[in-house]
Scaffold this active site. Structure first.
Site, PDB file in Angstrom:
ATOM      1  N   CYS A   1       1.503   6.197  36.103  1.00 15.64           N
ATOM      2  CA  CYS A   1       0.535   5.809  37.140  1.00 15.64           C
ATOM      3  C   CYS A   1      -0.466   4.815  36.590  1.00 15.64           C
ATOM      4  CB  CYS A   1      -0.231   7.039  37.639  1.00 15.64           C
ATOM      5  SG  CYS A   1       0.782   8.277  38.398  1.00 15.64           S
TER       6      CYS A   1
HETATM    7  N1  SAJ Z   1      -6.419   8.723  28.986  1.00 13.55           N
HETATM    8  C1  SAJ Z   1      -7.351   8.289  28.051  1.00 13.55           C
HETATM    9  N2  SAJ Z   1      -8.666   8.555  28.257  1.00 13.55           N
HETATM   10  C2  SAJ Z   1      -9.106   9.229  29.369  1.00 13.55           C
HETATM   11  C3  SAJ Z   1      -8.149   9.663  30.304  1.00 13.55           C
HETATM   12  C4  SAJ Z   1      -6.810   9.401  30.098  1.00 13.55           C
HETATM   13  O1  SAJ Z   1      -6.986   7.682  27.046  1.00 13.55           O
HETATM   14  O2  SAJ Z   1     -10.317   9.438  29.507  1.00 13.55           O
HETATM   15  C5  SAJ Z   1      -5.010   8.399  28.788  1.00 13.55           C
HETATM   16  C6  SAJ Z   1      -4.123   9.618  28.696  1.00 13.55           C
HETATM   17  O3  SAJ Z   1      -4.005  10.052  27.365  1.00 13.55           O
HETATM   18  C7  SAJ Z   1      -2.794   9.075  29.235  1.00 13.55           C
HETATM   19  C8  SAJ Z   1      -3.218   8.029  30.249  1.00 13.55           C
HETATM   20  O4  SAJ Z   1      -4.573   7.695  29.933  1.00 13.55           O
HETATM   21  O5  SAJ Z   1      -2.066   8.456  28.207  1.00 13.55           O
HETATM   22  C9  SAJ Z   1      -3.150   8.520  31.688  1.00 13.55           C
HETATM   23  O6  SAJ Z   1      -3.776   9.760  31.702  1.00 13.55           O
HETATM   24  P1  SAJ Z   1      -4.324  10.417  33.104  1.00 13.55           P
HETATM   25  O7  SAJ Z   1      -5.245  11.532  32.714  1.00 13.55           O
HETATM   26  O8  SAJ Z   1      -4.851   9.375  33.985  1.00 13.55           O
HETATM   27  O9  SAJ Z   1      -3.040  11.120  33.687  1.00 13.55           O
HETATM   28  P2  SAJ Z   1      -1.922  10.602  34.679  1.00 13.55           P
HETATM   29  O10 SAJ Z   1      -1.268   9.365  34.227  1.00 13.55           O
HETATM   30  O11 SAJ Z   1      -1.069  11.784  34.912  1.00 13.55           O
HETATM   31  O12 SAJ Z   1      -2.744  10.222  36.003  1.00 13.55           O
HETATM   32  C10 SAJ Z   1      -2.659  11.065  37.104  1.00 13.55           C
HETATM   33  C11 SAJ Z   1      -3.118  10.208  38.261  1.00 13.55           C
HETATM   34  N3  SAJ Z   1      -2.836  10.887  39.486  1.00 13.55           N
HETATM   35  C12 SAJ Z   1      -2.368  10.162  40.536  1.00 13.55           C
HETATM   36  O13 SAJ Z   1      -2.172   8.974  40.498  1.00 13.55           O
HETATM   37  C13 SAJ Z   1      -2.107  10.932  41.771  1.00 13.55           C
HETATM   38  C14 SAJ Z   1      -4.627   9.956  38.162  1.00 13.55           C
HETATM   39  O14 SAJ Z   1      -5.092   9.349  39.377  1.00 13.55           O
HETATM   40  C15 SAJ Z   1      -5.371  11.225  37.929  1.00 13.55           C
HETATM   41  O15 SAJ Z   1      -6.771  10.933  37.798  1.00 13.55           O
HETATM   42  C16 SAJ Z   1      -4.872  11.871  36.640  1.00 13.55           C
HETATM   43  O16 SAJ Z   1      -3.482  12.198  36.870  1.00 13.55           O
HETATM   44  C17 SAJ Z   1      -5.651  13.130  36.325  1.00 13.55           C
HETATM   45  O17 SAJ Z   1      -6.876  13.132  36.549  1.00 13.55           O
HETATM   46  O18 SAJ Z   1      -5.034  14.044  35.771  1.00 13.55           O
END
Ligand code: SAJ
Length: 463
Positions: free
Chosen positions: A274
């Site tokens: 995403c």
């Molecule tokens: N990450 C960081 N720092 C952060 C947050 C994430 O480096 O502060 C990295 C994570 O390690 C990962 C990537 O970013 O590699 C994405 O992480 P994510 O927490 O955004 O997880 P995703 O990819 O599963 O994103 C989903 C998304 N959901 C949808 O699109 C419906 C996102 O919008 C959500 O905010 C996220 O899940 C969530 O909050 O869990």
């Protein structure tokens, strides 16, 4: 739309049949929710095994328990098929198919177009079609609508067409398909009315917006916001490296601000299907309109450079032990794209393994959720398939370095600190963990090596 509308009547009476195309981590939870709301639901997927599994009551999606699925299947409320000709049986059809990006970061809408053509083949008056796949603003009107209107039916008059972004967060213990507010936008007001009529009975909260384009934009904006703020945290980590300040302490202190701040953390790079991808739908569309989304481009660059930054940290840390990366035995600890899941898509760990291998290191990995890195033909790593090695004192004692890339909860970090000679921690999960290992963070010296009040950049005072 008046109550005389037959679709509304069917929806009100729970007589409407709902179709869901694409039974993955978005579509299957949606199909279960429409069934739970009392609508006979027909799932469509191209994968025979997926269809057979669902009809046998076996869930392949972590957030859908098999006992719940088999109950709805047993009641006749939910079934699945690969026969797209049956789409004509449905009064409402939600499309939840993948929208990957090509290598040149151009949207690949082939799955969406294929689903639209399947719907068009049996499109009939009164049907409601809702696209849920994340895509660039304009897709519903510019791609879906022409395909659906080819047969002469008109959206808003004969059938109804909406966009409603999926907001599924796999494994989230609080926010599920039903209780996450659902944004919805229509090609016309009548389309929106039809979409709200159905989705208001499936989701707790509906957020109607002015158009399909607005709904498409909401989704890419949400995730672009996240990507850019992660990039800012990654830039802060590099600034803290220059200033010899522990970035985690800075972020934790900033997060005490009770208003006007939202905590994001730096890391080894951006993974998942995403966050790294969704912003490029917006920048791609803007390029066609002669507008350059500079924030997205710059933030993407910063995030994409993090694996290199991490490997430089590993090289510098090994140099501190008078070792070169070349010939060193390095364990990558945690390779999923984020903690406590088994998803490797776009994981920065794969980049870090490749970069370390390219510098001559002997690289292995441990990840309790990912037993193997497959040789899928486009993962350019040496020695594939690679298997997760057991985390034992013997293994750790024989390493030159551990680089902690994904901070899974069920790893024994004390064991790692006790036996490994060097740990480069990109997630800040070993702060406060002590042992034999020299612990190197994402920025600056570990707080344990810095006495309070040490001037910036000054060497730590001898005790
Ligand atoms: N990450 C960081 N720092 C952060 C947050 C994430 O480096 O502060 C990295 C994570 O390690 C990962 C990537 O970013 O590699 C994405 O992480 P994510 O927490 O955004 O997880 P995703 O990819 O599963 O994103 C989903 C998304 N959901 C949808 O699109 C419906 C996102 O919008 C959500 O905010 C996220 O899940 C969530 O909050 O869990």
């Amino acid at each position: 739309m008046t109550a005389a509308n037959p679709l509304h009547t069917k929806i009100d009476e729970r007589a409407a049949v709902v179709g869901v195309i694409g039974l993955g981590y978005v579509g299957l939870p949606l199909a279960v929710e429409t069934a739970r709301s009392g609508y006979r639901t027909l799932g469509f997927d191209v994968a025979e095994a997926t269809v057979a599994g669902i009809n046998a009551g076996h869930s392949h999606i972590q957030d859908v328990p098999s006992d719940m699925l088999s109950a709805f299947v047993g009641e006749g409320l939910l079934s699945a098929t690969t026969d797209m000709a049956r789409l004509g049986e449905c009064d409402a059809i939600s499309i939840c198919v993948p929208t990957p990006l090509s290598k040149t970061k151009d949207p690949d809408l082939s799955y969406v177009a294929s689903a639209a053509r399947a719907v068009a083949a049996t499109l009939r008056p009164g049907q409601l079609v809702i696209l849920e796949s994340t895509t660039y603003p304009g897709t519903t009107r510019e791609v879906m609508l022409p395909i659906l209107e080819e047969g002469g039916l008109v959206a808003g008059e004969d059938f109804y067409l909406c966009f409603s972004p999926e907001r599924v967060d796999p494994g989230n213990p609080v926010w599920h398909t039903r209780n996450t507010p659902k944004v919805l936008g229509g090609i016309t007001q009548e389309c929106l009315d039809a979409g709200v009529a159905l989705y208001a009975r499936v989701f707790d909260t509906i957020v109607a917006v002015e158009s399909a384009e607005a709904a498409e934009l909401v989704k890419v904006y949400e995730n672009t916001f996240r990507m850019i703020n992660i990039a800012l945290a990654n830039e802060l980590a590099q600034a803290c490296e220059k200033l010899d300040v522990d970035v985690w302490g800075v972020i934790e202190a900033a997060a005490t601000k009770p208003f006007g701040f939202m905590k994001f953390t730096p890391g080894p790079g951006l993974g998942g299907h995403c966050i790294p991808l969704d912003p490029h739908y917006l920048s791609w569309k803007m390029r066609t309109l002669q507008y350059k989304t500079r924030m997205i481009e710059l933030a993407s660059e910063i995030n994409a450079e993090m694996p290199e930054y991490v490997v430089r940290k590993v090289a510098d840390a090994l140099n501190g032990d008078r070792k070169a990366v070349n010939g060193s035995r390095v364990l990558v600890l945690g390779i999923a794209y984020k903690k406590d899941i088994d998803d490797l898509r776009e994981s920065p760990a794969l980049d870090i393994i490749g970069l370390l291998q390219g510098r001559g290191a002997e690289v292995m990995y441990h990840d309790p959720f990912c037993p193997m890195i497959q040789d899928d033909g486009h993962t350019a790593l040496r020695g594939l398939p690679m298997h997760s090695v057991d985390l034992t004192p013997e293994l750790l004692d024989g390493l030159d370095a551990v680089v902690l890339v994904t901070d899974h909860s069920r790893v024994d970090y004390s064991l790692v600190a006790e036996h490994a000679p060097l740990v480069v921690d990109t997630r800040g999960v070993t702060r406060g963990v002590s042992g034999r290992a020299r612990m190197v963070g994402l920025s600056g010296r570990p707080a344990s090596e810095r006495r309070a009040g040490t001037p910036l950049g000054a060497p730590a005072l001898a005790r």
